[in-house]
Design a protein around this motif. Structure first.
Motif, short mmCIF file in Angstrom:
data_model
loop_
_atom_site.label_atom_id
_atom_site.label_comp_id
_atom_site.label_asym_id
_atom_site.label_seq_id
_atom_site.Cartn_x
_atom_site.Cartn_y
_atom_site.Cartn_z
N ASN A 1 69.11 70.61 -18.13
CA ASN A 1 68.82 71.04 -19.62
C ASN A 1 68.42 70.10 -19.85
OD1 ASN A 1 69.17 71.37 -22.40
ND2 ASN A 1 71.44 71.35 -22.23
N ARG B 1 65.65 70.76 -22.35
CA ARG B 1 65.45 70.37 -23.83
C ARG B 1 66.48 68.74 -23.88
NH1 ARG B 1 67.60 74.89 -28.40
NH2 ARG B 1 65.46 75.79 -27.08
N ARG B 2 68.40 68.87 -23.31
CA ARG B 2 68.59 67.95 -23.20
C ARG B 2 67.41 66.17 -22.78
NH1 ARG B 2 74.17 67.90 -20.73
NH2 ARG B 2 72.34 68.35 -18.85
N GLU B 3 67.11 66.62 -21.89
CA GLU B 3 66.70 65.92 -21.17
C GLU B 3 65.46 65.25 -22.04
OE1 GLU B 3 66.41 63.07 -18.36
OE2 GLU B 3 67.71 64.47 -18.18
N LEU B 4 64.43 66.35 -22.22
CA LEU B 4 63.33 65.63 -23.61
C LEU B 4 63.91 64.47 -24.84
CD1 LEU B 4 60.92 68.82 -23.57
CD2 LEU B 4 60.32 66.44 -22.85
N THR B 5 64.91 65.16 -25.38
CA THR B 5 65.74 64.37 -26.38
C THR B 5 66.21 62.90 -26.19
OG1 THR B 5 67.48 65.93 -26.17
CG2 THR B 5 65.85 66.73 -27.81
N ARG B 6 66.37 62.86 -24.71
CA ARG B 6 67.28 61.31 -24.10
C ARG B 6 66.49 59.97 -24.64
NH1 ARG B 6 71.02 62.14 -21.11
NH2 ARG B 6 71.30 63.55 -19.96
N ILE B 7 66.34 59.34 -25.36
CA ILE B 7 66.01 58.21 -26.37
C ILE B 7 65.28 57.43 -24.99
CG2 ILE B 7 68.60 56.79 -25.21
CD1 ILE B 7 67.32 55.20 -28.26
N SER C 1 65.46 67.94 -13.49
CA SER C 1 66.96 68.46 -15.05
C SER C 1 67.06 69.50 -15.06
CB SER C 1 66.19 68.34 -16.05
OG SER C 1 67.40 68.10 -17.81
N THR D 1 63.62 58.79 -22.61
CA THR D 1 62.37 60.20 -22.12
C THR D 1 60.71 59.60 -23.08
OG1 THR D 1 64.24 61.50 -21.21
CG2 THR D 1 61.93 62.39 -21.15
N LEU D 2 62.05 59.76 -24.61
CA LEU D 2 61.12 59.95 -25.22
C LEU D 2 60.19 58.74 -25.48
CD1 LEU D 2 63.60 60.91 -29.09
CD2 LEU D 2 61.43 62.82 -27.09
#
Length: 259
Positions: free
Chosen positions: A73, A75-81, A71, A83-84
């Motif tokens: 980004n 931080r953005r990848e970790l906040t994707r629905i 990735s 990914t969560l």
């Protein structure tokens, strides 16, 4: 290490036939794991299912780590629905022997990846005319399917004992569909405040998803094709010019083979 990073990135984001096959393999794996998690949601844990869950957890973890590694980004990848959702799924699989079996419903959140598989959608838009013509209906059907079975698992956890088994899960599915369609037979009802609030949630969200599916099926067909001039991305199937700006379009069709 750099070569490995480049290879993995090309598999997940590249345009080669190998990359497309890899992504189709991922979506097949996602679909199979969703079906598996739904099938065992109401079954008691056994040594075989525990071992299989651990193996699936490792595979999902590898996919998750690979996506995070490539990735741009993090931080953005970790906040994707999705990914969560994958993080919750992995935790529920690895911690299964230590927590109550009712938490198995969390694994059905794996279905969120099916909805948000962006690269697969990109491949399907490019390679399948049928998908381009029916994309809204297909996605609406997937959204409704995932909602029904995620909600069914939640109803099963809240309203049925862990020993209810398959019959209890079928009753939970029956209640979910009856509530979603506002049929309201009344033979299975929620007694607690949380259960009643869940019923309201099912009716509001479920009806909205059902209406979205009906509209996608019955509304005049459109095809996604971005106009190079104004950016309008929905056009009639046989459109030659953009209705907004008049720009000449080049929409791929199957052609008229005549008789």
């Amino acid at each position: 290490m750099e070569e490995l990073h480049r290879t993995i990135r090309l598999l997940y984001t590249g345009q080669s036939q190998r990359a497309r096959r890899f992504r189709y393999g991922l979506i097949a794996f996602d679909a199979l794991t969703i079906a598996y998690f739904i099938a065992i949601a109401a079954l008691p844990a056994t040594p075989i299912t525990t071992a299989l869950n651990t193996g699936l957890g490792l595979l999902i973890s590898l996919d998750l780590v690979a996506r995070l590694w490539i990735s741009d980004n993090l931080r953005r990848e970790l906040t994707r629905i999705y990914t969560l959702a994958d993080l919750i799924v992995v935790l529920s699989l690895f911690l299964a022997p230590l927590i109550t079996e009712n938490f198995a419903f969390l694994r059905v959140l794996r279905g969120l990846r099916l909805i948000h598989a962006y690269h697969l959608l990109r491949d399907l838009r490019r390679e399948s005319l049928f998908f381009r013509r029916n994309e809204d209906a297909i996605l609406a059907a997937v959204n409704l399917f995932v909602f029904i079975f995620v909600t069914t698992s939640l109803v099963f956890v809240l309203a049925f004992s862990k020993d209810a088994g398959i019959a209890g899960y079928v009753d939970a599915l029956y209640f979910t569909v009856a509530t979603l369609t506002t049929t309201g037979f009344g033979d299975i009802t929620m007694e607690t405040t949380s259960g009643k609030l869940l019923s309201v949630f099912i009716m509001v969200v479920g009806v909205a998803l059902f209406v979205q599916l009906a509209r996608a099926i019955f509304q005049p067909s459109k095809i996604k094709h971005k106009c190079p001039e104004c950016g309008l991305n929905r056009h009639d199937l046989d459109a030659i010019h953009c209705k907004h700006c008049g720009e000449l379009l080049n929409i791929e069709t199957e052609g008229d083979l005549g008789t």
